[in-house]
Design an enzyme around this catalytic site. Structure first.
Site, PDB file in Angstrom:
ATOM      1  N   GLU A 278       0.833  -1.215   0.000  1.00 45.75           N
ATOM      2  CA  GLU A 278       0.000   0.000   0.000  1.00 45.75           C
ATOM      3  C   GLU A 278       0.866   1.264   0.000  1.00 45.75           C
ATOM      4  O   GLU A 278       0.550   2.249  -0.673  1.00 45.75           O
ATOM      5  CB  GLU A 278      -0.943   0.014   1.202  1.00 45.75           C
ATOM      6  CG  GLU A 278      -1.996  -1.094   1.199  1.00 45.75           C
ATOM      7  CD  GLU A 278      -2.888  -1.054  -0.028  1.00 45.75           C
ATOM      8  OE1 GLU A 278      -3.217   0.046  -0.492  1.00 45.75           O
ATOM      9  OE2 GLU A 278      -3.235  -2.132  -0.545  1.00 45.75           O
ATOM     10  N   ASP A 359       3.871  -3.816  -5.808  1.00 44.80           N
ATOM     11  CA  ASP A 359       4.480  -5.086  -5.393  1.00 44.80           C
ATOM     12  C   ASP A 359       5.995  -4.991  -5.425  1.00 44.80           C
ATOM     13  O   ASP A 359       6.681  -5.481  -4.521  1.00 44.80           O
ATOM     14  CB  ASP A 359       4.020  -6.222  -6.327  1.00 44.80           C
ATOM     15  CG  ASP A 359       2.658  -6.770  -5.919  1.00 44.80           C
ATOM     16  OD1 ASP A 359       2.149  -6.369  -4.854  1.00 44.80           O
ATOM     17  OD2 ASP A 359       2.102  -7.605  -6.668  1.00 44.80           O
TER      18      ASP A 359
HETATM   19 ZN   LIG Z   1      -2.553  -2.428  -4.616  1.00 43.70          ZN
END
Ligand SMILES: [Zn+2]
Length: 419
Positions: A278, A359
């Site tokens: 996040e 990611d």
């Molecule tokens: Zn995401």
């Protein structure tokens, strides 16, 4: 009826057929691979869990197909079927002033649309989701949620609609530019106030109690140079078993919110990895980029509305004889999704690109193994399909499907460990 009627009908038909076809592909792909867990997940996911995911995907796609058809029929009913025409005629003859009658027309039409959507929503929540054990909403909670949403809509929507209609009538040829500015101020204020003013009407937000986890998170935030306005746990389990984590708000008021369901199912190092993902969205400015894109899309929509609002061919072509700004606005809201559907794959692609970037950020800040474990658990608990259809995913998915996302991270790990 005119030439535009045919154009609208062909877009409606094409979009509907494409949506039905894609959902059919997703469904048959899940069912075809139902009896074998795909290779990379052999050790982590049992056949029973995999079958549940396939059945859930199948049920969701069946629902999506029904919803697509119902949605198209409702739009036809409102437009060429004469629904909006009847409602517009009723308010035109009410004797109210143009702006009051227009506001009433829009509010009543939007409330009716929400009411007509309700049976499908009820079915999704209490039949599809419940069948797979995800639903936690009670009928009483569903009803109070609906009433609260309706009340908020009336409270915020009425002045906004009245102001927009006033601008259309009184602000001259450039009304759409002022309308867009009003719209932007309205949406940005709403995003700003949502976490503290609106979200607490629906959920309880408590500061994160777990000291060890808290210390771990604060350490990660400091490492990433991130200022936050607090770490909260939300009682998501009140409505659904699905878990999530997110940020809301702007600037130093940004809140980190964990669903209680997520905290229950993940280990601390996995939670840290999810949070790092996040944070990656913030570091890459994804939220800001999306806000800018949305503002540009709204500007284009308002500019288009500027030419359509008084266009006879637009209104008549969609089955409304009563000339009113509110009627044209409603038609615009009803039919543009069928024209803008061609942009859906582009938007999905862009969103998936952001997911990969987030990611990558998480993999750089924490051990990528933790994110992989977290993702496997989340996909498992949400019963997401491990065998998605390539085309369905390319069109709809804002997040890359499990196998794609995990193989991206595995490749990242291999690259890191290489000399
Ligand atoms: Zn995401």
């Amino acid at each position: 009826m005119n030439g535009f009627t045919l154009i609208f009908l062909s877009f409606l038909l094409t979009t509907t057929v494409i949506h039905l076809w894609l959902a059919g592909r997703q469904r048959s792909n899940a069912l075809r691979h139902r009896h074998q867990v795909p290779e990379p997940f052999h050790d982590q996911i049992s056949l029973a869990v995999h079958r549940k995911a396939a059945d859930y995907t199948s049920a969701k796609m069946r629902f999506e197909q029904a919803d697509t058809i119902v949605g198209a029929l409702l739009v036809l009913g409102w437009t060429l079927g004469g629904g909006l025409n009847v409602l517009a005629g009723w308010w035109t003859n009410s004797g109210w002033g143009a702006i009051a009658a227009g506001t009433a027309l829009m509010i009543s039409a939007l409330l009716l649309m929400a009411l007509l959507d309700m049976p499908m929503n009820v079915y999704r929540t209490f039949v599809v989701e419940a069948k797979f054990g995800f639903n936690r909403t009670t009928p009483a909670l569903y009803l109070t949620d609906t009433l609260k949403q309706g009340f908020i809509f009336l409270l915020l929507g009425t002045p906004l609609i009245a102001l927009l209609l006033w601008l259309i009538t009184h602000a001259g040829a450039r009304w759409w530019l002022y309308g867009w500015i009003v719209w932007e101020i309205f949406t940005l204020t709403l995003i700003w106030l949502y976490p503290t003013l609106i979200a607490p009407l629906f959920n309880r937000f408590l500061p994160l109690q777990d000291e060890a986890l808290r210390a771990r998170i604060i350490n990660l935030l400091q490492r990433c140079g991130f200022a936050s306005g607090g770490i909260f746990v939300m009682d998501g389990s009140k409505r659904s078993q699905h878990g999530n984590a997110y940020f809301t708000g702007f600037g130093a008021h940004k809140r980190i919110v964990f669903f209680d369901t997520l905290l229950k199912s993940l280990q601390p190092d996995e939670i840290e990895a999810v949070l790092a993902h996040e944070l990656g969205h913030f570091k890459h400015g994804h939220v800001r980029k999306r806000l800018v894109l949305m503002a540009l899309v709204s500007l284009a929509a308002f500019a288009l509305l500027g030419t359509l609002i008084d266009a006879e061919w637009f209104r008549a072509g969609l089955g409304v004889q009563h000339s009113s700004h509110a009627g044209a606005l409603l038609l615009f809201l009803l039919v543009t999704p069928y024209f803008s559907a061609v942009l859906q794959p582009l938007s999905s692609y862009w969103m998936r690109k952001h997911e990969f970037e987030a990611d990558d950020f998480a993999a750089a800040q924490t051990d990528a193994h933790n994110l992989i474990h977290a993702l496997v658990k989340l996909y498992e608990e949400n019963a997401a399909s491990l065998t998605p259809d390539r085309l369905y995913s390319a069109y709809h998915d804002s997040h890359p499907p499990a196998p794609v996302r995990i193989s991206h991270l595995t490749a990242k790990l291999a690259a890191q460990s290489a000399p």
